[in-house]
Motif scaffolding. Structure first.
Motif, PDB file in Angstrom:
ATOM      1  N   GLN A   1     -13.590  23.581 -17.440  1.00  8.08           N
ATOM      2  CA  GLN A   1     -14.597  24.480 -18.201  1.00  8.08           C
ATOM      3  C   GLN A   1     -14.470  25.694 -19.036  1.00  8.08           C
ATOM      4  N   ILE A   2     -13.653  26.460 -18.196  1.00  9.33           N
ATOM      5  CA  ILE A   2     -13.223  27.925 -18.655  1.00  9.33           C
ATOM      6  C   ILE A   2     -12.109  27.404 -19.771  1.00  9.33           C
ATOM      7  N   GLY A   3     -11.434  26.730 -19.372  1.00  9.41           N
ATOM      8  CA  GLY A   3     -10.369  26.312 -20.526  1.00  9.41           C
ATOM      9  C   GLY A   3     -10.787  26.001 -21.764  1.00  9.41           C
ATOM     10  N   ASP A   4     -11.896  25.167 -21.757  1.00 10.19           N
ATOM     11  CA  ASP A   4     -12.439  24.395 -22.933  1.00 10.19           C
ATOM     12  C   ASP A   4     -13.148  25.695 -23.880  1.00 10.19           C
ATOM     13  N   MET A   5     -13.560  26.598 -23.119  1.00 10.08           N
ATOM     14  CA  MET A   5     -14.569  27.651 -23.812  1.00 10.08           C
ATOM     15  C   MET A   5     -13.558  28.850 -24.581  1.00 10.08           C
ATOM     16  N   LEU A   6     -12.277  28.661 -24.290  1.00 13.85           N
ATOM     17  CA  LEU A   6     -11.416  29.780 -24.785  1.00 13.85           C
ATOM     18  C   LEU A   6     -11.261  29.435 -26.331  1.00 13.85           C
ATOM     19  N   PRO A   7     -10.899  30.246 -27.240  1.00 11.56           N
ATOM     20  CA  PRO A   7     -10.559  30.130 -28.725  1.00 11.56           C
ATOM     21  C   PRO A   7      -9.368  29.467 -28.749  1.00 11.56           C
ATOM     22  N   LYS A   8      -9.146  28.624 -29.575  1.00  9.37           N
ATOM     23  CA  LYS A   8      -7.842  28.112 -29.786  1.00  9.37           C
ATOM     24  C   LYS A   8      -6.839  29.139 -29.979  1.00  9.37           C
ATOM     25  N   GLY A   9      -5.531  28.934 -29.459  1.00  8.86           N
ATOM     26  CA  GLY A   9      -4.541  29.709 -29.507  1.00  8.86           C
ATOM     27  C   GLY A   9      -4.382  31.217 -28.885  1.00  8.86           C
ATOM     28  N   THR A  10      -5.394  31.297 -27.690  1.00  9.10           N
ATOM     29  CA  THR A  10      -5.442  32.267 -26.994  1.00  9.10           C
ATOM     30  C   THR A  10      -3.982  32.741 -26.231  1.00  9.10           C
ATOM     31  N   GLY A  11      -3.302  31.664 -25.867  1.00  5.73           N
ATOM     32  CA  GLY A  11      -2.182  32.066 -25.240  1.00  5.73           C
ATOM     33  C   GLY A  11      -0.931  32.558 -26.295  1.00  5.73           C
ATOM     34  N   GLN A  12      -1.117  32.323 -27.493  1.00 10.03           N
ATOM     35  CA  GLN A  12      -0.335  32.810 -28.452  1.00 10.03           C
ATOM     36  C   GLN A  12      -0.732  34.268 -28.654  1.00 10.03           C
ATOM     37  N   SER A  13      -1.915  34.514 -28.630  1.00 11.52           N
ATOM     38  CA  SER A  13      -2.484  35.814 -28.988  1.00 11.52           C
ATOM     39  C   SER A  13      -1.965  36.752 -27.703  1.00 11.52           C
ATOM     40  N   VAL A  14      -1.747  36.187 -26.525  1.00  4.68           N
ATOM     41  CA  VAL A  14      -1.489  36.900 -25.323  1.00  4.68           C
ATOM     42  C   VAL A  14      -0.161  37.376 -25.537  1.00  4.68           C
ATOM     43  N   ALA A  15       0.842  36.430 -26.003  1.00  2.00           N
ATOM     44  CA  ALA A  15       2.373  36.602 -26.258  1.00  2.00           C
ATOM     45  C   ALA A  15       2.490  37.442 -27.345  1.00  2.00           C
TER      46      ALA A  15
ATOM     47  N   ILE B   1      -5.064  31.579 -16.058  1.00  6.46           N
ATOM     48  CA  ILE B   1      -6.289  31.799 -15.374  1.00  6.46           C
ATOM     49  C   ILE B   1      -6.672  31.134 -13.959  1.00  6.46           C
ATOM     50  N   MET B   2      -6.787  31.726 -13.019  1.00  5.80           N
ATOM     51  CA  MET B   2      -6.915  30.919 -11.683  1.00  5.80           C
ATOM     52  C   MET B   2      -8.325  30.892 -11.279  1.00  5.80           C
ATOM     53  N   VAL B   3      -8.847  29.712 -10.629  1.00  2.00           N
ATOM     54  CA  VAL B   3     -10.038  29.692 -10.188  1.00  2.00           C
ATOM     55  C   VAL B   3      -9.988  29.453  -8.578  1.00  2.00           C
ATOM     56  N   SER B   4     -10.591  30.258  -7.657  1.00  2.00           N
ATOM     57  CA  SER B   4     -10.579  29.948  -6.467  1.00  2.00           C
ATOM     58  C   SER B   4     -11.839  29.843  -5.728  1.00  2.00           C
ATOM     59  N   THR B   5     -12.030  29.014  -4.757  1.00  2.00           N
ATOM     60  CA  THR B   5     -13.310  28.767  -4.221  1.00  2.00           C
ATOM     61  C   THR B   5     -12.894  29.263  -2.825  1.00  2.00           C
ATOM     62  N   ASN B   6     -11.822  29.949  -2.527  1.00  2.00           N
ATOM     63  CA  ASN B   6     -11.523  30.694  -1.097  1.00  2.00           C
ATOM     64  C   ASN B   6     -11.356  29.141   0.062  1.00  2.00           C
ATOM     65  N   GLY B   7     -11.053  28.222  -0.379  1.00  2.00           N
ATOM     66  CA  GLY B   7     -10.640  27.090   0.549  1.00  2.00           C
ATOM     67  C   GLY B   7     -12.209  26.262   0.499  1.00  2.00           C
ATOM     68  N   ASN B   8     -13.166  26.458   0.138  1.00  2.00           N
ATOM     69  CA  ASN B   8     -14.458  25.819  -0.075  1.00  2.00           C
ATOM     70  C   ASN B   8     -14.233  24.505  -0.612  1.00  2.00           C
ATOM     71  N   GLY B   9     -13.743  24.420  -1.963  1.00  2.00           N
ATOM     72  CA  GLY B   9     -14.186  23.249  -2.690  1.00  2.00           C
ATOM     73  C   GLY B   9     -13.265  23.132  -3.642  1.00  2.00           C
ATOM     74  N   PRO B  10     -11.663  22.809  -3.429  1.00  2.00           N
ATOM     75  CA  PRO B  10     -10.814  22.857  -4.459  1.00  2.00           C
ATOM     76  C   PRO B  10     -11.117  21.885  -5.410  1.00  2.00           C
ATOM     77  N   ARG B  11     -11.713  20.634  -5.311  1.00  2.00           N
ATOM     78  CA  ARG B  11     -11.781  19.774  -6.474  1.00  2.00           C
ATOM     79  C   ARG B  11     -12.805  20.585  -7.419  1.00  2.00           C
ATOM     80  N   LEU B  12     -13.891  21.336  -6.757  1.00  2.00           N
ATOM     81  CA  LEU B  12     -14.838  21.894  -7.634  1.00  2.00           C
ATOM     82  C   LEU B  12     -14.173  22.871  -8.508  1.00  2.00           C
ATOM     83  N   ALA B  13     -13.259  23.648  -7.936  1.00  2.00           N
ATOM     84  CA  ALA B  13     -12.410  24.551  -8.599  1.00  2.00           C
ATOM     85  C   ALA B  13     -11.928  24.102  -9.858  1.00  2.00           C
ATOM     86  N   ALA B  14     -11.093  22.811  -9.785  1.00  2.00           N
ATOM     87  CA  ALA B  14     -10.507  22.284 -10.984  1.00  2.00           C
ATOM     88  C   ALA B  14     -11.597  22.174 -12.250  1.00  2.00           C
TER      89      ALA B  14
END
Length: 256
Positions: A157-171, A139-152
């Motif tokens: 925050q997005i990663g913390d919201m995802l259910p545990k094992g989401t990557g395994q589900s995708v596989a 999952i990529m977050v882009s600020t189109n060059g405006n705030g790379p640190r904020l993107a991180a």
């Protein structure tokens, strides 16, 4: 919405998953920024050449050179590095020399080689975003060059919201798609649309937890429903499995 259609916002980037596997990428510079770029490229299975005097390499970049993960040219960039026979697909610069970076960018533009000039958005054909990685899930977050640190921060925050094992589900969804193409290999538009439509219904009906728990037997039983064009629930698929229960009556129920 305007007249029932999405409103064009403009000012964004076309976010793509660039397939760079096996392609040749030049990274000019060997500092911390270059190390991050190199790491991302190796994760995408690119062939990487870093161009930088040896004394300018960070320990991480030097390690990747010494371990054979990347190639190294021990000098500054020269125009010959972009000669056609080198088959360069992309150039990334990460050097503390704005004038040299601009010259490289202009040379890349002349040769129509996509380039990213670190920390100079106007001289970038593409941007690097902040990426959350979990197996095949990116999952990529882009600020189109405006705030790379904020993107991180947003990416975390997005990663913390995802259910545990989401990557395994995708596989497992990917494995299910491959099995489906094996039993229904039609290449016509109708066949492709049918497979995509059925897979979409499965993904809509099944939860991340369902895909995590799905095993090979569940996949086989689910695919049996493709022909009739139905999408059973995870619970229905499990109920169709044989229980192999053997009752041992010892007379304790009082039967005569």
């Amino acid at each position: 919405m305007s007249a029932g259609f999405p409103i064009v916002q403009g000012g964004g980037s076309l976010i793509l998953a660039w397939q760079i596997k096996g392609k040749h990428v030049l990274v000019i510079g060997g500092g911390e920024v270059a190390a991050g770029r190199i790491f991302n490229l190796l994760n995408a299975d690119a062939r990487v050449t870093v161009i930088c005097p040896r004394q300018g390499l960070t320990p991480e970049v030097a390690y990747r050179v010494d371990s054979g993960q990347i190639c190294h040219t021990d000098r500054i960039f020269l125009p010959l590095d972009l000669e056609p026979e080198r088959n360069v697909s992309m150039v990334l610069t990460a050097i503390d020399d704005p004038e040299a970076s601009t010259r490289i960018w202009k040379y890349c533009k002349k040769l129509k080689v996509p380039a990213n000039i670190a920390d100079v958005p106007p001289e970038c054909d593409f941007y690097f975003g902040s990426v959350h990685r979990d197996g095949p899930l990116q999952i990529m977050v882009s600020t189109n060059g405006n705030g790379p640190r904020l993107a991180a921060s947003i990416r975390k925050q997005i990663g913390d919201m995802l259910p545990k094992g989401t990557g395994q589900s995708v596989a497992k969804v990917g494995q299910l798609r491959r099995k489906l193409r094996a039993v229904a290999p039609g290449k016509g538009v109708d066949s492709i649309n049918k497979r995509m439509g059925w897979m979409s219904e499965v993904c809509d009906r099944w939860s991340t937890e369902n895909f995590n728990e799905m095993d090979e037997e569940d996949m086989e039983r689910l695919i049996q429903s493709y022909g009739p064009g139905v999408v059973p629930s995870f619970e229905d698929v499990r109920l169709r499995r044989p229980t192999n229960v053997v009752w041992d009556f010892d007379g304790s129920f009082g039967w005569l």
